[in-house]
Write an enzyme that holds these catalytic residues in place. Structure first.
Site, mmCIF file in Angstrom:
data_model
loop_
_atom_site.group_PDB
_atom_site.id
_atom_site.type_symbol
_atom_site.label_atom_id
_atom_site.label_comp_id
_atom_site.label_asym_id
_atom_site.label_seq_id
_atom_site.Cartn_x
_atom_site.Cartn_y
_atom_site.Cartn_z
ATOM 1 N N LEU A 162 8.145 1.976 -12.177
ATOM 2 C CA LEU A 162 7.859 3.404 -12.107
ATOM 3 C C LEU A 162 8.615 4.092 -10.977
ATOM 4 O O LEU A 162 9.130 5.203 -11.155
ATOM 5 C CB LEU A 162 6.353 3.615 -11.931
ATOM 6 N N ASP A 181 9.111 -1.170 6.086
ATOM 7 C CA ASP A 181 7.758 -1.451 5.599
ATOM 8 C C ASP A 181 6.896 -0.220 5.842
ATOM 9 O O ASP A 181 6.489 0.068 6.970
ATOM 10 C CB ASP A 181 7.186 -2.664 6.336
ATOM 11 N N TYR A 212 -7.447 -4.349 -6.064
ATOM 12 C CA TYR A 212 -6.556 -3.299 -6.556
ATOM 13 C C TYR A 212 -7.345 -2.052 -6.957
ATOM 14 O O TYR A 212 -6.981 -0.923 -6.608
ATOM 15 C CB TYR A 212 -5.771 -3.852 -7.744
ATOM 16 N N LYS A 257 -7.040 1.647 -5.276
ATOM 17 C CA LYS A 257 -6.623 2.790 -6.075
ATOM 18 C C LYS A 257 -7.697 3.879 -6.105
ATOM 19 O O LYS A 257 -7.380 5.073 -6.181
ATOM 20 C CB LYS A 257 -6.277 2.339 -7.495
#
Length: 307
Positions: A19, A73, A171, A175
């Site tokens: 993406l 980073d 995750y 999110k």
């Protein structure tokens, strides 16, 4: 192309593949000069190579655009600061920040190590916060100096963050945190000419093409490739442009040819006794309210893959 982003400078994190690469190319195609950030790590965040970011820069330049690679980073303060500095030193300005970097370390909760929790939180949540912090500090200084920006931030959440996803507790939590961060940032920075929105994309990337192989596969005989990451990028480009004026604090799902405005938590059925409930009364009231409420949508991964 329409030149929607002509004159703008955009930073895209995690832009070496998937993406992020699609976003960087799409922004460049609409006239933006692009800082392509990527550490070149593996799917689990280990390793690292400068190649992916530079390859995208080379693609943009081959098409007549302007771009520069950044290998810092962004989950460190120094790395995030240097990301903003690279845009300012190379192109003289910063207009759009696309936070996209991330990786997976999927486990069921009882098998999820603390290190895997921390690593995913670090890249997704801290990796959004720090570039956002440094970019907004720059835009605040611009606004205070009398140069009101038309700044845009696009954060990357996921259906996993909106609905949950079995085997992705770290995750999904990260999110979901990005959505909360988006709402706060939108409210805090609008006075400085900054708009902050989030997308929850579904597309074929390294993070989805194996886990959700059936739904992510490209069509065998041509036709519209609904899971191509390039399908998500037009919305990102528009949100990152001056044309999106007035749109902030919003979350969009984007998949194939579909765009959905997510409406988030809203008050549903309620009951007010006007005094303290007993546990039994509270339970009885809760059951009645649940009977009146809409049923929640199924946990995300059951429908299709998240980013």
């Amino acid at each position: 192309m329409t030149g929607l982003c002509t004159g703008r400078v955009a930073v895209v994190t995690g832009a070496g593949r998937g993406l992020g690469r699609a976003h960087a190319l799409a922004l460049a195609a609409e006239g933006a000069r692009v800082v392509v950030n990527d550490l070149g790590v593996g799917l689990d965040g280990t390793g690292g190579a400068a190649g992916p970011a530079q390859q995208v820069v080379d693609e943009i330049r081959a098409l007549g655009g302007e771009a520069v690679a950044h290998g810092g980073d962004i989950a460190t303060s120094d790395g995030a600061a240097s990301l903003v500095a690279t845009a300012l030193e190379t192109f003289g300005r910063l207009d759009t920040l696309v936070n996209n970097a991330g990786f997976l370390r999927d486990r069921m909760l009882v098998n999820l190590d603390e290190d895997d929790w921390d690593a995913v939180m670090r890249v997704h949540l801290k990796g959004h916060f720090l570039p956002l912090k440094h970019a907004c500090a720059h835009w605040r200084a611009e606004a205070k100096a009398g140069h009101m920006p038309q700044a845009r931030v696009i954060n990357t959440s996921s259906g996993a963050g909106l609905l949950g996803s079995v085997g992705q507790g770290n995750y999904a939590a990260a999110k979901a945190g990005i959505v909360g961060l988006t709402l706060v940032a939108a409210a805090e920075t609008i006075r400085y000419g900054v708009q902050v929105n989030a997308i929850a994309p579904a597309a074929r990337t390294r993070m989805t093409e194996q886990t959700f192989a059936d739904t992510m596969a490209a069509p065998e005989h041509g036709g519209f490739d609904a899971m191509a990451p390039e399908n998500v990028s037009p919305l990102v480009v528009w949100l990152g442009s001056a044309a999106s004026a007035g749109v902030t604090g919003r979350v969009f799902e984007a998949e194939g040819g579909r765009i959905t405005v997510m409406e988030g938590w809203r008050p549903g059925p309620t009951a007010d006794k006007g005094a303290r409930w007993t546990p039994a009364e509270a339970g009885e009231a809760a059951l009645k309210l649940l009977a009146e409420a809409e049923r929640p949508q199924p946990v995300y991964g059951a429908r299709h893959g998240a980013r």
